[in-house]
Design an enzyme around this catalytic site. Structure first.
Site, short mmCIF file in Angstrom:
data_model
loop_
_atom_site.label_atom_id
_atom_site.label_comp_id
_atom_site.label_asym_id
_atom_site.label_seq_id
_atom_site.Cartn_x
_atom_site.Cartn_y
_atom_site.Cartn_z
N GLY A 174 0.82 -1.20 0.00
CA GLY A 174 0.00 0.00 0.00
C GLY A 174 0.86 1.25 0.00
CB CYS A 175 0.22 4.65 -1.32
SG CYS A 175 -1.48 4.90 -0.76
#
Length: 323
Positions: free
Chosen positions: A132-133
């Site tokens: 995930g970012c």
């Protein structure tokens, strides 16, 4: 011989970034870009900045004549897609959703695709769960400490992301009139990326059991994440800087800056920058990435490069939006 790639979910933000990268990647040929809703349309009709760069059209058909498949679909949709479509053995799969990031969902087949943590496993992997970012940005701030068993207090994080982090589907909080000149907190202490961050830290430090206090914010800008992290530490500033520089010495995209950092240094690049300061007994770390590149599509291409034996930065030497 070029790597033959297929993209599923090519109409969204991460799919668009994947197209922009792969169209210009010297070792890749895009075989198909799958989208049920846009089948038959020119890619440049959806991603209008690609006019003149490609004559490819979206398709509802899948080809097995590829080497790697990128899943640029929503959370929950990657697993559904793989359940509904048989992918030939030998095709590498890189999933940008959250469906296979956690050990409970990954089984033994999927490798968590953070090169700064799992480079050797990525090189040998068939299936990659792209991080995930927020998780990428925050882990870059914490991995060097975890690797030395130095996460010995609660961790406090305030991190702000751009509007593209919410995806392309319209919601109240993604409308321009709401987002412009605005700032808000969401999912305080409960963001879903906490679980993958925790699993990575435990991998490096099996005894890690500290609380991670994470306050995510929606920012009034389109791209990038800035995470401000602090915790108690006995390290001096000089010792901390050396620790971080040593950890990231072999990683081509993550760099330690002795000067303060800002988002424009990384927006439109695959870089992660980290800055470390000491204030009293607190160690303060600032970490920045572009959420669509190092936080999504750029990292996926970095993983592809590793899997296929290419130089890690191939096709990812991008110019920052410095002003």
């Amino acid at each position: 011989m070029k790597i033959k790639a297929g993209i599923v979910g090519g109409a969204g933000y991460t799919g668009g970034e994947m197209l922009r990268l792969l169209i210009n990647h010297p070792a890749v040929e895009i075989v198909f870009v799958h989208s049920n809703s846009n089948a038959g349309n020119l890619i440049s009709d959806v991603h209008t900045d690609l006019l003149g760069d490609t004559e490819l059209r979206f398709t509802a058909q899948l080809s097995q004549e590829i080497d790697v498949l990128f899943l640029c679909v929503g959370h929950g949709d990657a697993r559904k897609f793989l359940d509904a479509n048989e992918i030939a053995r030998g095709i590498k799969i890189i999933d940008l959703s959250q469906d296979f990031r956690l050990k409970a969902n990954a089984g033994t087949d999927w490798v968590y695709g953070l090169p700064e943590l799992n480079r050797e496993q990525i090189i040998k992997a068939d299936y990659i769960a792209n991080p995930g970012c927020f998780a990428t940005c925050i882990q870059l701030a914490l991995l060097p400490l975890a690797a030395k068993g130095l996460l010995n207090s609660e961790v406090h994080i305030n991190a702000t992301t751009g509007s593209t982090g919410a995806g392309q589907s319209l919601a109240k909080t993604s409308h321009f009139s709401w987002r412009n000149n605005n700032l808000s907190v969401y999912k305080a202490f409960e963001h879903q990326h906490l679980n993958e961050i925790g699993e990575s830290l435990v991998k490096l430090d099996a005894g890690f059991d500290q609380t991670i206090n994470f306050i995510p914010q929606r920012g009034d800008f389109t791209r990038g994440i800035l995470a401000a992290v602090y915790l108690e530490s006995d390290l001096s500033e000089a010792e901390a800087i050396v620790l971080y520089e040593n950890y990231y010495a072999g990683h081509v995209f993550t760099h330690v800056s002795k000067a303060n950092i800002d988002l424009k240094q990384v927006v439109n690049t695959n870089k992660g920058l980290v800055h470390v300061e000491k204030h009293g007994n607190k160690l303060f770390i600032v970490s920045i990435i572009d959420n669509l590149l190092k936080g999504a599509s750029g990292q996926a291409v970095q993983n592809m490069n590793l899997i296929f034996g290419l130089e890690e930065g191939t096709g990812l030497r991008l110019k920052a939006s410095a002003f």
